[in-house]
Design an enzyme around this catalytic site. Structure first.
Site, mmCIF file in Angstrom:
data_model
loop_
_atom_site.group_PDB
_atom_site.id
_atom_site.type_symbol
_atom_site.label_atom_id
_atom_site.label_comp_id
_atom_site.label_asym_id
_atom_site.label_seq_id
_atom_site.Cartn_x
_atom_site.Cartn_y
_atom_site.Cartn_z
ATOM 1 N N ASP A 1 -34.318 97.945 83.850
ATOM 2 C CA ASP A 1 -35.261 98.278 84.922
ATOM 3 C C ASP A 1 -36.406 99.142 84.393
ATOM 4 O OD1 ASP A 1 -35.056 97.203 87.443
ATOM 5 O OD2 ASP A 1 -33.507 98.601 88.140
ATOM 6 N N LYS B 1 -30.439 87.546 91.386
ATOM 7 C CA LYS B 1 -30.470 87.970 89.977
ATOM 8 C C LYS B 1 -29.337 87.300 89.218
ATOM 9 C CE LYS B 1 -32.748 92.323 90.970
ATOM 10 N NZ LYS B 1 -32.589 93.730 91.358
ATOM 11 N N GLN C 1 -28.512 98.522 91.259
ATOM 12 C CA GLN C 1 -29.399 98.168 92.368
ATOM 13 C C GLN C 1 -29.670 99.395 93.241
ATOM 14 O OE1 GLN C 1 -30.786 94.980 92.926
ATOM 15 N NE2 GLN C 1 -31.983 96.099 94.440
#
Ligand code: NAP
Length: 297
Positions: free
Chosen positions: A121, A54, A98
């Protein structure tokens, strides 16, 4: 006859290029460079790989990548304090924590603490709610990537019979909302669904998000259907040598490719779209929060 293989890698590369162009435009017209903050707690090896990828792709698109790596023993309060600082930092446009988090930290509490405007997200309850009532929202990356692939593989999604196998909060449910928005007739199947093979055979668009290697067989696929395989399953591959493994999806690819009109491979289908959609969500978040024209992907 073999169906068209949908090249997720190529589509993701195009999406990344589009994002890079938007980032350059922000810099030129509005004088800022979007920043994505990624928070990793602990040393989970798969998460470390994701976070590294990422960060690399964020930088390659011209954005700023801000990585925060915290030890596994970090207290929940300390993580919440970091999230609060990132929320308050005007240079941070997107925040991604995460998952999974270590067991002593409440994932719902941490996700709820992220500013919904920076929730790249798309897991915050505000974004889940906005998506479900049809308002502009930041939407989860994997279903967003699946929607882009499906939209391009099928000439028109309006009125299509879509069957999604799986009802998780990160894939199945948001996928259903996105396909409703595309005017599909949506069925969401799960582990308690009766006659699953028959339900799948109804689909013009079949999305598999189950986590069971090659569960969906070729004869579950309606001839000519578009098949989007979200599953990523590692299985033994003795043909490659002792102890070797390979990745397969939730769909028996070789069988289904004979019947489908178009199908995503695993790897190389949905997977590459996920990180590209994270970058897309970051520029979307930057535009929404800063009152700029919101890009459409
Ligand atoms: P999950 O949270 O475990 O959900 C799996 C879903 O499949 C559940 O709704 C479950 O039903 C359903 N299911 C399980 N067994 C079934 C069966 N025999 N028949 C019908 N439905 C069944 O998984 P997820 O997080 O959604 O992920 C699904 C897959 O996608 C995994 O392989 C994951 O690795 C992959 N994935 C890939 C990406 C990517 O970037 N490509 C991103 C996310 C996930 P119940 O609700 O009834 O239990």
């Amino acid at each position: 006859m073999t169906g068209k293989i949908i090249d997720g890698k190529a589509r993701a590369a195009k999406l990344r290029a589009d994002v890079a162009e938007i980032v350059a435009g922000f810099h030129k017209a509005a004088g800022f460079t979007p920043g994505l903050a990624v928070v990793l707690v602990g040393e989970d090896p798969a998460s470390q790989v994701y976070v590294r990828n990422k960060g690399r792709e964020t930088l390659a698109s011209g954005m700023r990548s801000l990585e925060h790596r915290l030890p596994a023993k970090t207290a929940e309060a300390e993580l919440l304090d970091l999230v609060a600082r990132l929320n308050a930092d005007d240079g941070v446009d997107g925040i991604l924590v995460q998952l999974p988090l270590p067991g002593h930290i409440s994932e719902p509490a941490v996700l709820a603490a992220i500013d919904p405007q920076k929730d790249v997200d798309g897991f915050h309850i505000v974004n889940v709610g906005r998506l479900s009532v049809g308002l502009d929202a930041l939407v989860p990356c994997t279903p967003l990537g699946c929607t882009i692939l499906a939209r391009e593989a099928m000439s028109d999604l309006t009125g299509a019979e879509a069957v999604i196998v799986g009802r998780s909060n990160i894939v199945g449910k948001p996928m259903a909302q996105l396909l409703l928005k595309e005017n599909c007739t949506v069925t969401v199947a799960h582990s308690r669904t009766r006659d699953l093979a028959d339900v799948c055979r109804r689909a013009d668009l079949l999305v598999a998000a189950v986590g069971r290697p090659e569960m969906i067989r070729g004869d579950w696929v309606r001839p000519g259907a578009t098949v989007i395989d979200v599953g990523i399953n590692r299985i033994p591959a003795p043909e490659k040598g002792e102890g070797k493994t390979r990745l397969v999806g939730d769909v028996a690819f070789a069988e289904a490719a004979e019947i489908a009109g178009a199908i995503t491979p695993v790897p190389g289908g949905v997977g590459p779209m996920t990180i590209a959609c994270l970058l897309a969500n970051t520029v979307t978040a930057a535009a929404m929060r800063r009152g700029l024209e919101v890009p459409r992907f």
